[in-house]
Design an enzyme around this catalytic site. Structure first.
Site, PDB file in Angstrom:
ATOM      1  N   ASP A 248       0.738  -1.211   0.026  1.00  0.00           N
ATOM      2  CA  ASP A 248      -0.017  -0.056  -0.115  1.00  0.00           C
ATOM      3  C   ASP A 248       0.797   1.279   0.080  1.00  0.00           C
ATOM      4  O   ASP A 248       1.742   1.349   0.840  1.00  0.00           O
ATOM      5  CB  ASP A 248      -0.831   0.074   1.222  1.00  0.00           C
ATOM      6  CG  ASP A 248      -1.840   1.310   1.304  1.00  0.00           C
ATOM      7  OD1 ASP A 248      -2.625   1.428   0.364  1.00  0.00           O
ATOM      8  OD2 ASP A 248      -1.488   2.003   2.164  1.00  0.00           O
ATOM      9  N   GLU A 285       1.624  -0.061  -4.890  1.00  0.00           N
ATOM     10  CA  GLU A 285       0.706   0.895  -5.122  1.00  0.00           C
ATOM     11  C   GLU A 285       1.335   2.432  -5.084  1.00  0.00           C
ATOM     12  O   GLU A 285       2.039   2.454  -3.997  1.00  0.00           O
ATOM     13  CB  GLU A 285      -0.860   0.957  -4.278  1.00  0.00           C
ATOM     14  CG  GLU A 285      -1.604   2.149  -4.495  1.00  0.00           C
ATOM     15  CD  GLU A 285      -2.387   2.758  -3.331  1.00  0.00           C
ATOM     16  OE1 GLU A 285      -3.228   3.486  -3.660  1.00  0.00           O
ATOM     17  OE2 GLU A 285      -2.036   2.334  -2.271  1.00  0.00           O
TER      18      GLU A 285
END
Length: 583
Positions: A248, A285
């Site tokens: 993330d 990401e």
């Protein structure tokens, strides 16, 4: 066995053993310092035994920072969990490489009515029939409360108890492998949640004076903190047989060392992959539009497997909805579809009006297409809208069909968000269940304030603390068999099958890849070419026609009236079609 703990801030550490209730003290065991802020003791804990640590001369119990299980929540005692006792049945599992794959992103709490790992097992056949190769789970680590997106985690080594805990997680991965599905786990290493984060009491896990979007940044200057992250990444792939990680918001990982922590994770993952004899995937990401993440280490990159492409999402969203507010503004450019399709990034050193500066870098032509994960919807792009509305709540069937065609024929690795495949009408909203009233109130007020700045009426912003916000976000599994939904689901299945059958749709190179957008009456026409295969998505009010290779046939059409006259493919207004020569 030896129990170890990194607690350089404390001058005394005790291991507290508790009874089965987790409340009665059985004994305190003193830990001895072993250097570098580490403490240890030789104690054998039984599977399920409750325990925790007491720091200094106080009496407050703290959960183990590397706890695998928290039966009473993140503020209570840990429970010892031995992952080696599970009887795996996946010895013959050879893994799933990402190239040629189809990812399905899901949130365990809202994927099924029960919201558990065991309930999700019962839906794996649906994913297999759809053509999915990888199931990507939103974060499952321990957070305070009952339901949450998962990005408020504070105990990274745990599996949230309401999902079933670590034993259920092992059952899920084992069942996924039996069904032929790889599992990708979303992990968050860039921040910690607002409740239950006791790590700063143990040591300098956070970097004081350095903040990111979510709070104090993680202290990657400290060896033990880096080890805490890297060993957690390896834990999922080693102890839980996970096939990969989605990392993330890696742009929030502030690392000053010559070897970035992402490179260290990639190197250790590759070594584990060689040891296990199966492909292991790392997906970043990032909003940096920087190919360094996925370039080989020999070429100065970190060597991660892939990264998400928000640029592709933004381009598709503007095409399908016409929205051009905020970061969507630049993607109204007529050339956006061509540039993103052929080059991967729209902003590759160009000016970003949203950021007010030049942004991004060019992806070298040698980088395989599949290293970019592309999607028309995901948890962020739906859930971070004011009302958490999906495309299917506002767009007609023909636009949803166009989204399916664009997503499943894109040169990247396509990803679907749960329910997208049948046009789910349930929203996916931002929900929390903070037990602390003041934190819950602050979260709700902050959400309203965020969207007030964008001109939204606060009445359309659901209260994240209202249990109904969570319950509204659960998928309705009666929908896939109902009118309209069944037809869209059949289209997704047909597209996934075509993608497996036609090598042009999974070709990793840019050779033979081209795209263009043309203005037409009442809208735009999108044309994608992959070798001799042509994809035409007509979002205008008039019929559109493009030339095709000799001997081509219509391989798929979303609308009646698609014709192939000689060497020209004609698609009526609002339709999409794929044409190409027979194999």
């Amino acid at each position: 066995m030896s129990v170890g703990l990194w607690a350089p801030k404390s001058d005394r550490v005790r291991l507290r053993r508790l009874d089965e209730s987790g409340e009665g003290v059985v004994e305190d065991v003193e830990l001895a310092p072993t250097g570098g802020g580490w403490w240890s003791t030789d104690v054998r804990l039984a599977d399920g035994e409750r325990y925790g640590f007491v720091l200094g001369d106080g009496d407050d119990l703290r959960p183990d920072p590397r706890s695998r299980r928290q039966p009473g929540g993140v503020h209570q005692a840990s429970a010892w969990f031995d992952p080696s006792t599970f009887a795996w049945t996946d010895a013959a599992w050879t893994g799933r490489q990402l190239a040629g794959g189809l990812i399905y992103e899901l949130h365990l709490g809202t994927f099924t009515p029960e919201g558990t790992l065991d309930a999700a097992i019962d839906r794996l056949d649906h994913l297999v029939d759809l053509g999915v190769t990888h199931v990507e789970l939103l974060p499952v680590n321990g957070f305070n409360g009952v339901w949450n997106w998962g990005y408020d985690g504070v105990l990274w080594y745990t599996v949230h108890e309401a999902y079933g805990g670590p034993a259920a997680y092992q059952r899920f991965v084992d069942a996924a492998h039996a069904a032929g599905l790889g599992v990708v786990q979303d992990v968050v290493y860039n921040h910690l949640g607002p409740s239950g984060n006791y790590l700063p009491e143990f040591g300098p896990y956070l970097r004081e004076g350095s903040r990111n979007t979510w709070g104090d940044s993680i202290n990657l200057d400290e060896d033990a903190v880096r080890s805490y992250i890297v060993e957690n990444a390896l834990m999922w792939m080693r102890d839980y047989h996970v096939d990969g990680l989605r990392l993330d918001a890696v742009h929030a990982l502030l690392d000053h060392r010559p070897v970035h922590v992402l490179q260290e994770i990639a190197e250790r993952t590759d070594a584990l992959s060689a040891h296990r004899g199966i492909p292991l995937t790392t997906i970043a990401e990032s909003d940096m539009n920087d190919p360094k993440l996925i370039l080989p280490r020999e070429a100065g990159g970190y060597g991660l497997t892939a990264q998400w492409s928000d640029d592709w999402h933004h381009t598709a969203h503007v095409a399908l909805t016409g929205e051009t507010i905020g970061y969507y503004e630049d993607f109204a450019d007529l050339d956006a579809f061509r540039k993103v399709t052929e080059g991967g990034f729209f902003h590759d050193g160009t000016y970003s009006s949203f950021r007010g500066r030049a942004h991004g870098h060019v992806i070298p032509a040698e980088v395989p297409n599949w290293r970019l994960v592309t999607f028309a919807q995901d948890h962020d792009q739906i859930g971070n809208r004011a009302a958490g509305d999906r495309l299917s709540q506002t767009l007609p069937f023909d636009r949803l069909a166009a989204a399916a065609v664009l997503t499943l024929t894109a040169p990247g690795t396509p990803m679907l968000f749960m329910g997208e495949e049948w046009g789910a009408k349930t929203p996916w909203q931002f929900f929390t269940s903070h037990p602390e009233p003041e934190l819950g109130e602050a979260t709700a007020k902050g959400r309203v304030a965020e969207f007030e700045k964008m001109g939204w009426d606060e009445s359309v912003v659901p209260d994240p603390q209202d249990p109904e916000t969570f319950h509204r976000s659960k998928l309705d599994w009666a929908e896939p068999a109902s009118d309209g939904h069944a037809e869209l689901l059949a289209l997704y299945r047909e597209l996934a099958k075509l993608r497996r059958a036609r090598p042009e749709l999974t070709d990793p190179s840019r050779h033979g890849l081209s795209a263009r957008t043309t203005e037409a009456v009442g809208g735009r026409v999108y044309e994608l070419r992959r070798g001799d295969l042509v994809v035409l998505v007509n979002l205008s009010d008039a019929a559109a026609s493009v030339p095709v290779a000799s001997g081509s046939g219509v391989l798929l059409a979303t609308i009646d009236g698609v014709t192939l006259d000689g060497d020209a493919l004609e698609v009526p207004a609002g339709g999409a079609a794929i044409a190409g020569p027979a194999l």
